[in-house]
Design an enzyme around this catalytic site. Structure first.
Site, PDB file in Angstrom:
ATOM      1  N   ASP A 116      -1.023-106.727 -41.836  1.00  0.00           N
ATOM      2  CA  ASP A 116      -2.163-106.321 -42.362  1.00  0.00           C
ATOM      3  C   ASP A 116      -3.253-107.399 -42.617  1.00  0.00           C
ATOM      4  O   ASP A 116      -4.670-106.868 -42.570  1.00  0.00           O
ATOM      5  CB  ASP A 116      -1.940-105.185 -43.323  1.00  0.00           C
ATOM      6  CG  ASP A 116      -1.598-105.854 -44.697  1.00  0.00           C
ATOM      7  OD1 ASP A 116      -1.237-106.976 -44.678  1.00  0.00           O
ATOM      8  OD2 ASP A 116      -1.580-105.139 -45.648  1.00  0.00           O
ATOM      9  N   SER A 117      -2.767-108.709 -42.457  1.00  0.00           N
ATOM     10  CA  SER A 117      -3.653-109.608 -42.661  1.00  0.00           C
ATOM     11  C   SER A 117      -4.563-109.847 -41.405  1.00  0.00           C
ATOM     12  O   SER A 117      -5.598-110.457 -41.415  1.00  0.00           O
ATOM     13  CB  SER A 117      -2.968-110.927 -42.918  1.00  0.00           C
ATOM     14  OG  SER A 117      -1.852-111.105 -41.837  1.00  0.00           O
ATOM     15  N   ASP A 155       3.507-103.984 -40.803  1.00  0.00           N
ATOM     16  CA  ASP A 155       3.112-103.636 -41.981  1.00  0.00           C
ATOM     17  C   ASP A 155       2.108-102.406 -42.092  1.00  0.00           C
ATOM     18  O   ASP A 155       1.303-101.933 -41.347  1.00  0.00           O
ATOM     19  CB  ASP A 155       1.757-104.805 -42.296  1.00  0.00           C
ATOM     20  CG  ASP A 155       2.336-105.881 -43.326  1.00  0.00           C
ATOM     21  OD1 ASP A 155       3.335-105.638 -43.931  1.00  0.00           O
ATOM     22  OD2 ASP A 155       1.584-106.802 -43.298  1.00  0.00           O
ATOM     23  N   LYS A 208       7.237-103.028 -42.858  1.00  0.00           N
ATOM     24  CA  LYS A 208       7.025-103.689 -44.034  1.00  0.00           C
ATOM     25  C   LYS A 208       6.055-103.160 -44.962  1.00  0.00           C
ATOM     26  O   LYS A 208       4.982-102.721 -44.660  1.00  0.00           O
ATOM     27  CB  LYS A 208       6.532-105.276 -44.032  1.00  0.00           C
ATOM     28  CG  LYS A 208       6.873-106.007 -45.564  1.00  0.00           C
ATOM     29  CD  LYS A 208       6.339-107.550 -44.918  1.00  0.00           C
ATOM     30  CE  LYS A 208       5.042-107.789 -44.707  1.00  0.00           C
ATOM     31  NZ  LYS A 208       4.031-107.573 -45.948  1.00  0.00           N
ATOM     32  N   GLU A 210       4.760-103.203 -49.287  1.00  0.00           N
ATOM     33  CA  GLU A 210       4.650-103.790 -50.555  1.00  0.00           C
ATOM     34  C   GLU A 210       5.051-103.110 -51.800  1.00  0.00           C
ATOM     35  O   GLU A 210       4.895-101.920 -51.960  1.00  0.00           O
ATOM     36  CB  GLU A 210       3.078-104.291 -50.812  1.00  0.00           C
ATOM     37  CG  GLU A 210       2.394-105.168 -49.955  1.00  0.00           C
ATOM     38  CD  GLU A 210       1.083-105.728 -50.280  1.00  0.00           C
ATOM     39  OE1 GLU A 210       0.587-105.211 -51.266  1.00  0.00           O
ATOM     40  OE2 GLU A 210       0.209-106.377 -49.455  1.00  0.00           O
ATOM     41  N   GLU A 278       6.051-113.817 -51.868  1.00  0.00           N
ATOM     42  CA  GLU A 278       4.730-114.337 -51.482  1.00  0.00           C
ATOM     43  C   GLU A 278       4.200-115.273 -52.744  1.00  0.00           C
ATOM     44  O   GLU A 278       4.145-114.379 -53.789  1.00  0.00           O
ATOM     45  CB  GLU A 278       3.924-113.390 -51.004  1.00  0.00           C
ATOM     46  CG  GLU A 278       2.494-114.479 -50.785  1.00  0.00           C
ATOM     47  CD  GLU A 278       1.586-113.378 -49.876  1.00  0.00           C
ATOM     48  OE1 GLU A 278       0.333-113.911 -49.603  1.00  0.00           O
ATOM     49  OE2 GLU A 278       1.962-112.352 -49.490  1.00  0.00           O
TER      50      GLU A 278
END
Length: 394
Positions: A116-117, A155, A208, A210, A278
């Site tokens: 998602d970056s 993501d 993925k 968080e 991270e």
């Protein structure tokens, strides 16, 4: 058509055969054209090789279209687990588009993350929060077309897995090796639906998300129970920057370090196959890696993780941006001083006879200046000789 064969029927059979050959990778997707004659007693099959001559289909492998996929070459969770058990380091790289995915594929990278970056790197936002599921799916599909070997992980974007009909969940506690989510009456339908879309519409192998909050760990568990592989993410979790106070490293005091380890363990208990660590100190990453029975992927977390994904603030393996800027500056200079394109880089030609006829027609229409310009261009083309890339003349 002879023998009672209708044109419609022949076309249908031709399309079915072409589709079959393409699916079996016997012939390239864009290089096959079958005439009805091939299916009506004649032995002719006309192969159209013009695709390679088109300017929008260069020969370089990065832009050459889909490549054959062998099931024995595709990385799976089984391969990753074997690497982990043998102590082999796992490589993960982020890609957002088809060319990047092909480069990654040819380099033999194990995991390709569609992050998602992309919100920041591709779309120009300040954070990862604005990117939508629809935008992520576009990136996922492009990457899936280019990366045939690595495990593909997408993501889940912010807002695609947090919502529930009842969010009265209490805190997550640990009892020995068992995760207890107290008073958790969650509806994780949104999370599962988003994960399903990543696989069905995006072509991903896994997702993925968080971790940290109880609701997210519950979401991970629900997705795994739905039959979808999940990679967790702890430490600096960019989707939580509003509560973290920005992009800040985690695990730099006792409470924060313990939280990193505990959250990683909770994600493991939820069924995650790996966890990203991270921006945490290496002792914290080492502790989490040791405590877990699944691989850890470090991003700015030191050398003690099971694998690595390199962030921009770590080692740089190439100055690609400088090369791109240099090429663009040279291109601009060549265009401004009119040295590009020259005749050698003007591939589409017209025969001398056609030029003469064209000039004549222009003259008849009173377009004398246009005729002079065309004649001058044709003369320069003739003096320049053959173009660097030749194309067929109609």
């Amino acid at each position: 058509m002879t023998n009672g064969t209708s044109m419609v029927g022949v076309k249908r059979r031709a399309f079915s055969l072409a589709t079959h050959l393409r699916s079996r990778r016997i012939l390239p997707m864009a290089a096959l054209s079958i005439t009805p004659h091939a299916l009506c007693g004649k032995r002719e099959t006309i192969m159209c090789g013009t695709a390679r001559m088109m300017s929008n289909v260069p020969k370089e492998s990065v832009y050459g279209g889909p490549k054959p996929q062998s099931p024995w070459e595709r990385i799976t969770l089984k391969h990753l687990n074997l690497m982990y058990l043998k102590g082999k380091r796992i490589t993960m790289v982020t890609a957002y588009d088809y060319p990047s995915a092909v480069h990654l594929d040819e380099a033999g990278i194990d995991i390709c993350l569609v992050g998602d970056s992309a919100a920041m790197v591709v779309h120009g936002h300040d954070t990862t929060l604005p990117i939508t599921m629809e935008e992520m799916l576009v990136h996922c599909r492009a990457v899936a077309r280019g990366a045939k070997r690595p495990l593909l992980v997408g993501d889940l974007p912010f807002g695609s897995y947090e919502t529930s009909s009842s969010q009265s969940a209490g805190p997550a506690l640990r009892s020995g090796e068992t995760l207890i989510v107290s008073n958790c009456n969650m509806n994780s339908g949104q999370a599962v639906e988003s994960a399903v879309r990543m696989l069905k519409e995006g072509g991903m192998d896994a997702i993925k998300l968080e971790g940290g909050a109880t609701s997210r760990i519950a979401a991970a568990k629900s997705i795994v129970e739905a039959g979808i592989a999940v990679m967790g993410h702890v430490g600096l979790t960019p989707q939580a920057i509003s509560v973290l106070g920005g992009f800040r490293p985690q695990g730099r005091n006792v409470a924060s370090a313990l939280q990193v380890v505990e959250t990683a363990l909770a994600l493991q208990d939820a069924g995650c196959f790996a966890v990203v660590l991270e921006c945490v100190p290496s002792p914290v990453a080492a502790a989490a890696t040791s405590a877990l029975k699944i691989p850890t992927i470090g991003i700015g977390a030191g050398p003690f993780c099971s694998g690595q994904v390199t962030p921009k603030f770590c080692k740089q393996y190439g100055q690609v941006g400088d090369s791109i800027n240099e090429a663009l500056l040279q291109y601009r200079e060549d265009v401004v001083n009119r040295s590009f394109p020259d005749a050698a880089h003007t591939p589409y030609r017209i025969s001398a006879n056609e030029v003469d006829a064209f000039l004549s027609e222009l003259g008849k229409r009173g377009l004398n200046e246009a005729a002079s310009a065309a004649a001058e261009a044709a003369e320069k083309d003739a003096k320049a000789g053959k173009p660097r890339i030749e194309t067929p003349v109609d």
